[in-house]
Design an enzyme around this catalytic site. Structure first.
Site, PDB file in Angstrom:
ATOM      1  N   ARG A   1      30.447  55.363  89.509  1.00  0.00           N
ATOM      2  CA  ARG A   1      31.687  54.723  89.300  1.00  0.00           C
ATOM      3  C   ARG A   1      32.238  54.944  87.861  1.00  0.00           C
ATOM      4  NH1 ARG A   1      31.800  50.205  86.527  1.00  0.00           N
ATOM      5  NH2 ARG A   1      29.960  49.267  87.167  1.00  0.00           N
TER       6      ARG A   1
ATOM      7  N   HIS B   1      34.158  48.332  86.560  1.00  0.00           N
ATOM      8  CA  HIS B   1      33.649  47.451  87.930  1.00  0.00           C
ATOM      9  C   HIS B   1      35.048  47.191  88.589  1.00  0.00           C
ATOM     10  CE1 HIS B   1      31.655  45.203  91.206  1.00  0.00           C
ATOM     11  NE2 HIS B   1      32.261  44.085  90.414  1.00  0.00           N
TER      12      HIS B   1
ATOM     13  N   TYR C   1      27.834  48.293  78.613  1.00  0.00           N
ATOM     14  CA  TYR C   1      26.657  48.648  79.261  1.00  0.00           C
ATOM     15  C   TYR C   1      26.286  50.186  79.398  1.00  0.00           C
ATOM     16  CZ  TYR C   1      29.399  48.201  83.275  1.00  0.00           C
ATOM     17  OH  TYR C   1      30.569  48.377  84.121  1.00  0.00           O
TER      18      TYR C   1
END
Length: 400
Positions: free
Chosen positions: A285, A289, A298
């Site tokens: 990705r 998100h 992260y």
């Protein structure tokens, strides 16, 4: 008969007289790759069933989704819509697999498969009507943005709760089997959803009842902010399917030809043999998100750049050019046209009125029960008291 077969299979297993533990340390799942990043094909690779028309339709959908995602993230940042999720970097997974299906095969999406719907021909204005929750929205404004659905295009309406579509897909596919239809269900989910109980229940049922279903896992490395290494200790998702009696295949999810080939073969197994299949597409990705997420917390920019070099859209473009089916000049012109079309449709959708408030309680009961009618009356009274807090809805609470 199934129980007898299972008993016979177990009786043929080797017998030992001292403890022997098995694990997956000696098992590695191969990854199907057909297309290199420069557009060349790996030596010995078998191409999927694809012609110029299908190839250009896939790429046209790629370009549309890129334009849609780019513009709608900006629209959310401007406060024009409340929420959005992109599929940047994952386009080959849903678009390539949908291209392998019959038009009337059922699609059950998670929430990052707008490309599948676009490939099926969902109109641009309906994408916008849904995201702006206006009165022309097929869902009557009762869903979050990007929770699409289309009965005509055999695309089940998306649900927010994670994993609900998995057991639903088994039931729908079982219906196909009972009716002896030459159709299958494809069910999309991320590797994070495979940690839900619904996943295990669904693929167990699919294996037991032998239904024509394809479970398509987009393994993009993260369940929101949780990396795969913290989600499971095994070799990804594909081996789980084997344990439940499904066939499984792992593909390079950024290689649209590999995805197309794997799904074409999976569909044959599902339709001709009622053999459920799980496809695990290894991808990444590139975007957040959702518009509520900040991936810098992260993962590193270096990691993102590594995967940006594996861009599935660019890889396929290189292949198209090598076939003589596309050019850089066409690419720039079409990309610009897509962006302008998205902008124009967005501006039109913004002008459309909100749904009438009465639509909140229709479509579930033939006649809305008394308690819902009472709640609706209370809501209308509240809005009349505070009309400035509900500018779009205040004018849509009384019949005209």
């Amino acid at each position: 008969m199934a129980n007898l077969k299972q008993s016979a299979k177990q009786s043929e297993a080797p017998v030992v007289h001292n403890p022997v533990f098995i694990d997956g340390s000696d098992l590695t799942t191969p990854t199907l790759k057909i297309l290199r990043q420069d557009g060349s094909v790996y030596e010995g690779a078998e191409l999927p069933d694809i012609n110029k028309e299908l190839a250009l339709k896939i790429y046209d959908t790629f370009q549309f989704i890129r334009a849609l995602d780019e513009r709608m993230v900006a629209a959310q940042r401007q406060g024009r819509i409340s929420f959005y999720m992109t599929e940047i970097g994952e386009e080959a997974a849903d678009i390539g697999s949908t291209a392998a299906l019959a038009d009337d095969d059922m699609i059950m999406a998670q929430y990052r498969e707008q490309g599948a719907l676009a490939f099926r021909g969902f109109p641009l204005d309906q994408f916008m009507n849904q995201m702006f929750s206006n009165e022309k929205d097929l869902g009557k404004g009762r869903q979050m943005p990007i929770h699409y659905g289309s009965k005509d295009l055999h695309y089940m309406t998306i649900s927010s709760p994670l994993g609900t579509q998995l057991p639903q897909a088994v039931g729908y596919a079982y219906g196909y089997k009972l009716e002896e239809k030459d159709n299958c269900v494809i069910c999309y989910f991320g590797e994070g959803a495979a940690s839900e109980g619904d996943f295990h229940a669904a693929i167990n049922m699919a294996g037991v009842f032998k239904v024509p279903a394809i479970f398509f896992c987009r393994n993009n490395g993260y369940a929101i902010s949780t990396p795969s290494s913290e989600q499971f200790a095994g070799d990804g998702i594909a081996p789980r399917a084997v344990a439940y009696g499904l066939k499984a295949i792992r593909v390079d999810g950024n290689d649209v030809l590999a995805v197309l080939k794997a799904t074409q073969e999976a569909r044959k197994l599902a339709i001709e043999h009622n053999q459920p299949v799980l496809i695990e597409a290894m991808t990444y990705r590139l975007g957040a998100h959702s518009t509520s997420d900040d991936p810098s917390g992260y993962r590193s920019k270096k990691e993102e750049e590594k995967w940006r070099e594996k861009d599935p859209v660019l890889r396929f473009k290189h292949w198209l050019i090598q076939q003589g089916w596309w050019s850089e000049e066409q690419d720039a012109d079409i990309a610009d046209a897509k962006r302008k079309a998205v902008m124009a449709a967005m501006k039109e959708a913004e002008k459309v009125a909100a749904p009438h408030l009465d639509d909140l309680i229709t479509d579930v009961y033939d006649t809305p029960p008394k308690h819902l009618q009472e709640q609706l009356a209370e809501l209308k009274a509240h809005i009349r008291q505070y009309p400035d807090a509900y500018p779009k809805t205040a004018g849509r609470i009384d019949h005209e």
